[in-house]
Design a protein around this motif. Sequence first.
Motif, PDB file in Angstrom:
ATOM      1  N   GLY A 193      11.920 -31.467 -14.586  1.00 55.92           N
ATOM      2  CA  GLY A 193      11.652 -30.039 -14.651  1.00 55.92           C
ATOM      3  C   GLY A 193      12.351 -29.303 -15.774  1.00 55.92           C
ATOM      4  N   THR A 199      11.478 -28.840 -19.037  1.00 58.57           N
ATOM      5  CA  THR A 199      10.549 -27.973 -19.769  1.00 58.57           C
ATOM      6  C   THR A 199      10.153 -26.776 -18.917  1.00 58.57           C
ATOM      7  OG1 THR A 199       9.678 -29.833 -21.067  1.00 58.57           O
ATOM      8  CG2 THR A 199       8.279 -27.870 -20.888  1.00 58.57           C
ATOM      9  N   THR A 200       9.969 -27.005 -17.618  1.00 55.32           N
ATOM     10  CA  THR A 200       9.614 -25.918 -16.697  1.00 55.32           C
ATOM     11  C   THR A 200      10.714 -24.877 -16.637  1.00 55.32           C
ATOM     12  OG1 THR A 200       8.258 -27.420 -15.354  1.00 55.32           O
ATOM     13  CG2 THR A 200       8.991 -25.369 -14.313  1.00 55.32           C
ATOM     14  N   ALA A 239      10.438 -21.059 -17.867  1.00 56.19           N
ATOM     15  CA  ALA A 239      10.498 -20.021 -16.835  1.00 56.19           C
ATOM     16  C   ALA A 239      11.482 -18.916 -17.188  1.00 56.19           C
ATOM     17  CB  ALA A 239      10.862 -20.640 -15.488  1.00 56.19           C
ATOM     18  N   LYS A 243       2.472 -36.230 -13.659  1.00 50.19           N
ATOM     19  CA  LYS A 243       2.943 -35.775 -14.972  1.00 50.19           C
ATOM     20  C   LYS A 243       2.053 -36.367 -16.059  1.00 50.19           C
ATOM     21  CE  LYS A 243       7.146 -35.400 -17.766  1.00 50.19           C
ATOM     22  NZ  LYS A 243       6.953 -33.953 -17.971  1.00 50.19           N
ATOM     23  N   ARG A 296      10.855 -23.362 -11.346  1.00 51.99           N
ATOM     24  CA  ARG A 296       9.677 -22.554 -11.674  1.00 51.99           C
ATOM     25  C   ARG A 296       9.983 -21.067 -11.650  1.00 51.99           C
ATOM     26  NH1 ARG A 296       6.200 -24.875  -6.853  1.00 51.99           N
ATOM     27  NH2 ARG A 296       8.193 -24.215  -5.908  1.00 51.99           N
TER      28      ARG A 296
END
Length: 213
Positions: free
Chosen positions: A38, A40-41, A45, A74, A181
């Motif tokens: 996560g 990159t998320t 965000a 993914k 997120r």
Amino acid sequence: MGSAHSDNPSDRWPSEPVDPADSVLALKILVAGGFGVGKTTLVGAVSEIRPLRTEERLTEAGREVDDLDGVERKTTTTVAMDFGRITIREGLALYLFGTPGQDRFWFLWDELAQGALGAVVLADTRRLTDCFPAVDFFEHRGIPFVVAVNRFSGTREYGPEEVARALDLNSGTPVVLCDARRRASGKEVLINLVEHAGRVHAARLLAEVSPVR
């Protein structure tokens, strides 16, 4: 002879801040962890600018070397870094550098780590061993970090103390729960890191100036 110009944000940080009138102090933060956890998320965000991403689609050939167990959906992977920026408060901005997760890209970590105040190590309790390399990297280099457990839906939850024991973290290394997120959750992780790194660096400075008895 003039030096070669680089378009890599890591090379020109912090001499070219995005908005010097808006930020008095700019700090470099790494976001690390295993493949598909996560990173990159999280950067996307929390970033207040359009994040720079270096993602490529996963190929069938890559499946031979990338462990997709637990992250079968993914379809892309970071091959260099993610880059974003967030203002924590007036006068303090963080530049975020997300590291690639696969071991074949780890040679980039040393360059990205130069000048970093600290790091966030994202963890997925389904694949907790995947963040061991990041933990070892920052511990061996004395870079302060926090472990942020990304709470994926449908997975068993573990408390911070359980995660700390499982990772055999040094005493005082914070473990926090987060949802990568959600901007508010990611920002809280970064605030925890800045506070922790501040304590670590202050303690080191005090130890350096204290007279030897």
